[in-house]
Write a protein that holds these residues in place. Structure first.
Motif, PDB file in Angstrom:
ATOM      1  N   THR A  94      -1.142  -0.706  -0.954  1.00 51.90           N
ATOM      2  CA  THR A  94       0.245  -0.442  -1.345  1.00 51.90           C
ATOM      3  C   THR A  94       0.565   1.045  -1.267  1.00 51.90           C
ATOM      4  OG1 THR A  94      -0.351  -0.304  -3.686  1.00 51.90           O
ATOM      5  CG2 THR A  94       0.363  -2.463  -2.860  1.00 51.90           C
ATOM      6  N   SER A  95      -0.474   1.879  -1.342  1.00 57.76           N
ATOM      7  CA  SER A  95      -0.252   3.324  -1.250  1.00 57.76           C
ATOM      8  C   SER A  95      -1.504   4.021  -0.734  1.00 57.76           C
ATOM      9  CB  SER A  95       0.152   3.899  -2.602  1.00 57.76           C
ATOM     10  OG  SER A  95      -0.841   3.642  -3.572  1.00 57.76           O
ATOM     11  N   ALA A 151       2.462  -0.141   3.162  1.00 60.24           N
ATOM     12  CA  ALA A 151       2.035   0.827   2.151  1.00 60.24           C
ATOM     13  C   ALA A 151       2.856   2.109   2.239  1.00 60.24           C
ATOM     14  CB  ALA A 151       0.552   1.169   2.329  1.00 60.24           C
TER      15      ALA A 151
END
Length: 150
Positions: A3-4, A31
């Protein structure tokens, strides 16, 4: 999957390769990419490295040097963004000042990223051989996944 992602860059070819890998991962998982650079602090013992006494620099000189290092960091961000297609990705820039490995680890924790994607070598290869590379330090201390790109 992710997601990041935190992608520390120094303007080197290796950091651009890492950003390319991060861009592929981000596209595959939607992401967010945190594009980070670190302007190092001017060393306290700068005079020893230049053959002088331990304190030849005034505070004004130190501030000028710090400003120049921040400018270099900004240029590093611009340079790698020109090398890698980031279109369609959610990218946030992060500029910090300090010791690179410590700043990267702290920022990864603060942001709560899933992974750090970074080059195995940067602009300071000789320094890395002597003092240990930033990527080596980060990979051993970070609490998240670290993907090192050669």
């Amino acid at each position: 999957m992710y997601t990041s992602l935190l992608v520390p860059v120094d303007g080197s070819e290796h950091s651009a390769k890492a950003l390319g890998v991060a861009a592929q991962l981000a596209r595959g998982s939607s992401a967010k990419v945190y594009l980070m650079t670190v302007a190092e602090f001017p060393p306290e013992n700068m005079g020893l490295f230049t053959g002088g006494t331990p304190e030849p620099f005034t505070e004004e000189d130190r501030e000028k040097l710090a400003a120049a290092l921040k400018k270099d960091a900004r240029q590093a961000l611009d340079r790698v963004q020109d090398m890698v297609d980031l279109s369609g990705l959610q990218v946030e820039e992060v500029v910090r000042q300090g010791l690179p490995a410590k700043c990267i680890i702290r920022e990864a924790k603060t942001l709560g990223v899933d992974a750090i994607v970074m080059g195995s070598r940067g602009l300071s290869d000789v320094r890395g051989m002597i003092f240990g590379s930033v990527s080596h330090k980060v990979s051993h201390v970070a609490e998240c996944t670290v993907i090192t790109v050669a």
